[in-house]
Motif scaffolding. Structure first.
Motif, PDB file in Angstrom:
ATOM      1  N   PRO A  93      49.055  27.766  69.238  1.00  0.00           N
ATOM      2  CA  PRO A  93      47.385  27.617  69.267  1.00  0.00           C
ATOM      3  C   PRO A  93      47.320  29.044  70.385  1.00  0.00           C
ATOM      4  O   PRO A  93      45.985  30.208  70.263  1.00  0.00           O
ATOM      5  CB  PRO A  93      47.257  26.949  69.850  1.00  0.00           C
ATOM      6  N   ARG A  94      47.811  29.083  70.892  1.00  0.00           N
ATOM      7  CA  ARG A  94      47.087  30.422  71.779  1.00  0.00           C
ATOM      8  C   ARG A  94      47.298  31.882  71.681  1.00  0.00           C
ATOM      9  O   ARG A  94      46.678  32.392  72.618  1.00  0.00           O
ATOM     10  CB  ARG A  94      47.670  30.070  73.845  1.00  0.00           C
ATOM     11  N   ARG A  98      46.575  32.451  68.840  1.00  0.00           N
ATOM     12  CA  ARG A  98      45.325  32.726  68.292  1.00  0.00           C
ATOM     13  C   ARG A  98      44.536  33.787  68.584  1.00  0.00           C
ATOM     14  O   ARG A  98      43.328  34.649  67.998  1.00  0.00           O
ATOM     15  CB  ARG A  98      44.718  31.759  67.166  1.00  0.00           C
ATOM     16  N   ASP A 137      34.210  37.886  67.212  1.00  0.00           N
ATOM     17  CA  ASP A 137      34.753  36.700  67.049  1.00  0.00           C
ATOM     18  C   ASP A 137      35.826  37.421  66.940  1.00  0.00           C
ATOM     19  O   ASP A 137      36.623  37.958  67.204  1.00  0.00           O
ATOM     20  CB  ASP A 137      34.894  36.498  64.887  1.00  0.00           C
ATOM     21  N   PRO A 138      36.910  35.908  68.147  1.00  0.00           N
ATOM     22  CA  PRO A 138      38.384  36.463  68.382  1.00  0.00           C
ATOM     23  C   PRO A 138      38.870  37.057  66.497  1.00  0.00           C
ATOM     24  O   PRO A 138      38.958  36.439  66.147  1.00  0.00           O
ATOM     25  CB  PRO A 138      39.200  35.161  68.501  1.00  0.00           C
ATOM     26  N   PRO A 196      43.023  36.925  64.954  1.00  0.00           N
ATOM     27  CA  PRO A 196      44.043  36.537  65.216  1.00  0.00           C
ATOM     28  C   PRO A 196      45.357  37.373  65.781  1.00  0.00           C
ATOM     29  O   PRO A 196      44.715  38.708  65.037  1.00  0.00           O
ATOM     30  CB  PRO A 196      44.185  36.177  64.148  1.00  0.00           C
ATOM     31  N   LEU A 248      49.144  38.274  65.241  1.00  0.00           N
ATOM     32  CA  LEU A 248      50.460  37.793  64.362  1.00  0.00           C
ATOM     33  C   LEU A 248      51.382  37.840  65.009  1.00  0.00           C
ATOM     34  O   LEU A 248      51.986  38.517  65.955  1.00  0.00           O
ATOM     35  CB  LEU A 248      50.548  38.781  63.323  1.00  0.00           C
TER      36      LEU A 248
END
Lengths: 493, 540
Positions: free
Chosen positions: A162-163, A165, A175-176, A178, A180
């Motif tokens: 999760p880190r 993300r 907004d963050p 993502p 890959l």
């Protein structure tokens, strides 16, 4: 989100004049389409570097390092061969964090929400503005997409987490973005089969078909927008802007198709879907393979002009890669150990634990070397290397293992096609600022009244501004406007 | 170690203390209800209604409802960008280039599969009439409501045009490819109906919008035919009818899965699977036992919520769900079963969800357990008072004791570190909570000694001395702050956003209803589904 998207951009100091591409540094003009483009890569470790080993060193037999007579920091030894291409920066801080009245929820969140944004937070968990990579990508595409992907964000890691993300990159809406992780996913995104089949009759039929599909969904979105309130409409607009960009992006990239690698480069990764049962050694190998493949994929992406802006989040190297076993040196994990050996007054100064952490950092810098070598090995149409046309910024979300965001051990690698004067150590002025309730006000205190703490370096916003200009994006400021004092003139050729 | 000098940030807990909700501050914990300050609660109204996007799970279920019976294949979709919190939280739903690329690829994948079969189509005649029927019916499935006239016209025109050149089924596949990328499908837009009665400053949601909210809340999927029909008949506007549907849906197994999902995310159970514990010390923590532990905790939660005093039972019930692999974790005899079976646990060892091995393991790392993470979990998830962020310059490491100091246990090491510097300001509350769990090791196994020393389970809750985890559980059970926090968490889960401003009134009312129903989770869920926050949106 409760604000208007365009108001938000305005609030970030991105004036209408700044939103478009304008002449670059030194009175130049926007580069012609057929010129070899300049690319930028942010190498972004999660852990900072160990104090005492992160600072540029004097030459052998000298007491002090100077602008032109210096050696790379101990921990950057694996990339010392590239010293001639470097500008090592001393005296730079994440000033936005220190002056932000909203603290981060924890030290890592504080770091990642401010390190690449230079902006005050929206709330303790959220960045208050876009990161520099997204700012550059956004402005490069101001007149429409120029590459298949506006930017690429990849993570080096031994497994999904999760880190990964929220890795420190934030969109123009804050907004963050993502990251890959899986090399197969990265490959498919960079080099879809449509790119590889371009020009065929089937591909032309697909193009016509998707054009009709897009027109329908765009029309439907317009119907909906007319019925929504301000906030929900803004979100739909943001989504459809991104969708329209995709349509334009898919038509790009064919001219450098010869540089698209075959899927066989992914062979070392294998097809393993689960990674819960790995031994420590296997985890180490997996991380290293991830580093190797990210270097190849990023270099290939830049070479094929699939994107010009990349951020690589460097996840912590697993224990086995640097010979550490949990429990050694009285620490039950690397995180605990790095805290103990970090800071101005570390708890542990014994050579062995310090060496363990040094080795940990060295593995990550060796991974950076892989990337630089991949860039150096590829040739551009002008006969020079891809590295000659790329700026790599060694940065990160922390300065060191004490969660500091001051005295950043950041280094710029690459002369930005002659715009930067490299091979130098730049020591930027630090100053003291007056505090109010412990929060920096930015008012400079005379040097004779300096104390031990509260020194403030040059805001990293200025580096970002300098990089943006080098990329052909001439902004007035990046991040908080009051923290951004201008281009770092000392970097320029 | 530098002194934390950001006083403005340190002021945050003190401000919280003034309103009586800061850790370590007296005042709010006990029978006195938490009342929001400075907000007129006479008529609770929602403070926000941001546009929500389908979560990856909801997306898959929604795609399936558009093309029923079609094999969907792999559909990758980036999820929430938040490290913690609920997966539907709008704060983690940014728009990215990656997102639209994945949606595009997925839509093509589904369209390709849909082109290969016809069972999902309402008709298959290669005629304009059928083309229009497909446009209207499949469009309504995707948008989860009847189409607006202009939407219907556009979709019908598209189908007629493409059918004429490609044939019906290929045209319908293209329609699906487009529909699955429309904001009407991907998001839950809420226009509302201004003609309906609503509190000042708000707009009532339409029946179909309510059906959508209710269905994704309780079942995590689009409305079923019963709900759609009720919406079409205008039966959801009245709170009594909305309540009837909520109660009907709560009886369905899909609602039980929603409660599991809530518990999993509320208590951060994902950490159970990512917790890295030393394999040589804890070889029994295999992937299989991690799965068992999670199922055990979820089974316990379902069991507790079914008991009288539901929420209190969650903190005090002494049942464990155990199979042979988990028996050593619970300290009971193997039941001779691969399946989890309910077992009564020793009275003096465990009580409630906080002493479940799954939760205790999820907060461990490296060589041992973490009283700090255990304390933070209670403060953040159970009491909704997350500790303030640590100062940026602070060292997070626990210092090793000097040789011969006599410091042996984890607790002693932490006390040595936190008791001697500025950490104590915040860690009194965190550690005071976490130390009450010292009778459980890194895998949640009950113990009386650590490294040969008797464990010390004394701690504190907001300054009040607490004997151990069982005593803590007794104090939490039935406490107003715990009810208010639980109501807050469900509010966030149901509405996919953080509470703010006037929402405090609604949360307060929900906590009242929870108490009035003796902690009955179902009543809380029904109260939420019929609350003004659920039925109205703020006017523009």
């Amino acid at each position: 989100m409760s604000f208007d998207r365009r108001d938000f951009l305005r609030g970030l100091g991105l004036s209408a004049a700044a939103l478009g591409l304008r002449p670059i540094l030194g009175g130049g003009s926007v580069r012609a389409d057929d010129a070899v483009p300049l690319r930028i890569v942010f190498w972004y470790p999660a852990s900072g570097l160990l104090n005492g080993f992160a600072e540029p060193r004097p030459l052998e037999g000298r007491d002090v390092a100077t602008e032109t007579e210096w050696r790379v920091a101990n921990l950057l030894e694996p990339i010392a061969d590239y010293q001639d291409r470097m500008i090592a920066l001393e005296g730079m801080d994440v000033v936005a964090d220190r002056r932000d009245p909203i603290g981060g929820k924890n030290a890592h969140i504080a770091g990642r929400t401010s390190a690449l944004t230079g902006a005050f937070r929206r709330d303790p968990e959220s960045a208050g503005g876009p990161s520099i990579d997204q700012v550059i990508a956004h402005h490069l595409a101001a007149d429409g997409p120029i590459t298949r992907l506006p930017s690429l964000e990849v993570a080096i890691a031994e497994r999904e987490s999760p880190r990964l993300r929220d890795g420190g990159c934030y969109s123009m809406s804050g907004d963050p973005v993502p990251f890959l992780f899986d090399p197969h996913t990265i490959y498919d995104r960079l080099f879809p089969s449509s790119l590889r089949d371009e020009g065929s009759a089937e591909e032309e039929a697909r193009r016509v078909r998707r054009g009709a599909v897009f027109e329908l969904l765009r029309g439907q979105a317009e119907r909906l927008k007319g019925r929504l309130g301000t906030e929900q409409r803004a979100k739909v607009e943001e989504h459809m802007d991104a969708r329209a960009d995709l349509e334009r992006r898919l038509g790009l990239g064919g001219s450098r198709r010869a540089n698209v690698p075959g899927p066989e480069i992914l062979a070392p990764w294998g097809e393993v879907a689960t990674d819960r049962d790995r031994t420590p050694e296997e985890k180490g190998e997996r991380w290293w393979t991830s580093a190797e493949l990210s270097g190849k994929l990023v270099a290939s992406a830049l070479h094929a002009d699939a994107t010009r802006v990349v951020t690589i989040r460097v996840g912590s190297a697993p224990d086995a890669l640097f010979g550490y076993t949990p429990g050694q040196y009285g620490s039950d994990n690397t995180h605990d150990l790095v805290h103990k050996v970090s800071g101005d007054s570390p708890d542990l100064t014994d050579p062995d634990p310090v060496e363990a952490i040094r080795q940990w950092h060295l593995r990550e810098v060796e991974a950076c070397r892989l990337l630089l070598d991949e860039l150096a090995a590829r040739t551009e149409p002008d006969g020079r290397s891809l590295l000659d046309h790329t700026v790599v910024v060694y940065c990160g979300q922390l300065a060191n293992g004490s969660h500091d965001l001051t005295r950043l051990p950041w280094t710029v690698i690459g002369d930005a096609q002659g715009r930067f004067r490299t091979g130098r150590l730049l020591t930027l002025d630090r100053h003291m600022t007056r505090d109010l309730w412990g929060l920096s006000t930015g008012d400079v205190v005379p040097r004779e009244r300096w104390g031990k703490y509260h020194q403030e370096g040059r805001a990293q916003n200025d580096l970002f501004l300098t990089l943006a200009h080098a990329m052909g994006v001439e902004l007035d400021s990046v991040g908080e406007p009051e923290l951004c004092t201008g281009v770092i003139e000392e970097m320029l050729a | 170690m530098t002194v934390h000098h950001s006083a403005a940030r340190l002021l945050a807990p003190c401000v919280l203390a003034l309103v009586g909700i800061a850790p370590g501050c007296k005042g709010s914990f006990g029978p006195e209800p938490l009342r929001p300050n400075g907000v007129d609660c006479a008529q609770p109204t929602p403070s926000a209604a941001p546009l929500r996007r389908l979560t990856p799970e909801q997306y898959r279920a929604s795609v399936a409802s558009v093309v029923p019976g079609v094999e969907l294949g792999e559909l990758d979709l980036v999820g929430s960008s938040l490290e913690s919190g609920f997966d539907n939280d709008v704060r983690g739903q940014g728009v990215s280039a990656l997102l639209v690329e994945q949606l595009d690829v997925n839509a093509q994948t589904v369209a390709s599969a849909a082109a290969a079969e016809t069972g999902w189509l309402p008709c298959t005649d290669d005629t304009d009439a059928c083309a229009r029927t497909v446009a209207l019916e499949v469009g309504a499935r995707a948008y989860r409501r009847p189409l607006a006239e202009d939407e219907a016209d556009d979709l019908s025109a598209f189908m007629e045009r493409e059918r004429a050149s490609r044939g019906l089924v290929p045209a319908a596949a293209m329609l699906v490819e487009a529909l699955l990328q429309t904001p009407q499908f991907l998001y839950l837009p809420e226009v509302g109906d201004p003609s309906r009665e609503a509190p000042l400053g708000t707009v009532a949601l339409t029946d179909h919008e309510l059906a959508v909210r209710l269905s994704y809340f309780l079942w995590n999927e689009p409305p079923d035919s019963t709900l759609r029909e009720a919406a079409a008949a205008g039966e959801l506007t009245a709170p009594e009818q909305l309540e009837a549907h909520a109660r009907r849906m709560l009886e369905d197994p899909r609602a039980a899965r929603t409660i599991d999902r809530f518990v999993r995310q509320w208590l951060h159970l994902e950490r159970l699977h990512s917790a890295e514990l030393d394999e040589s010390l804890y070889p029994e923590l295999t992937p299989e036992t991690r799965d068992d532990l999670e199922r055990s905790l979820l089974a316990f939660a379902r069991h507790a919520f079914g008991q009288p005093g539901g929420l209190s039972a969650l903190y005090t019930d002494r049942t464990g769900f155990v199979n042979d692999r988990l028996a050593p974790f619970f300290g009971v005899s193997p039941p001779g079963s691969e399946e989890l079976v309910p077992v009564e646990l020793p009275d003096d060892e465990r009580a409630g969800v906080l002493t479940q091995p799954a939760l205790l393991t999820s907060t461990s790392h490296g060589l041992t357990h973490s009283p700090i993470l255990r304390g933070v979990l209670v403060l953040d998830s159970v009491l909704c008072v997350p500790p303030p962020p640590p100062p940026p310059e602070i060292l997070a490491a626990i210092e090793d004791p000097p040789e011969g100091s006599g410091v042996v246990t984890t607790r002693q090491k932490i006390e040595q570190t936190h008791g001697t510097n500025e950490c104590s300001h915040c860690h009194e509350a965190i550690d005071g909570m976490g130390f009450t769990f010292e009778a459980y090791d890194a895998l949640g196994r009950y113990r009386t000694h650590e490294h040969g020393e008797p464990v010390d389970t004394s701690g504190q809750l907001r300054g009040m001395p607490v004997e151990n985890a069982l005593d803590l559980a007794d104090r939490l059970a039935g406490a107003r702050d715990v009810e208010a926090c639980f109501a807050t968490q469900w509010f966030r889960f149901a509405l996919a956003r953080q509470e703010r401003g006037a929402d405090a009134c609604q949360v307060d009312a929900l906590a009242d209803q929870l108490r009035a129903s003796d902690g009955d989770l179902r009543e809380l869920v029904v109260a939420l589904a019929t609350s003004p926050s659920f039925r109205f949106r703020p006017a523009d």
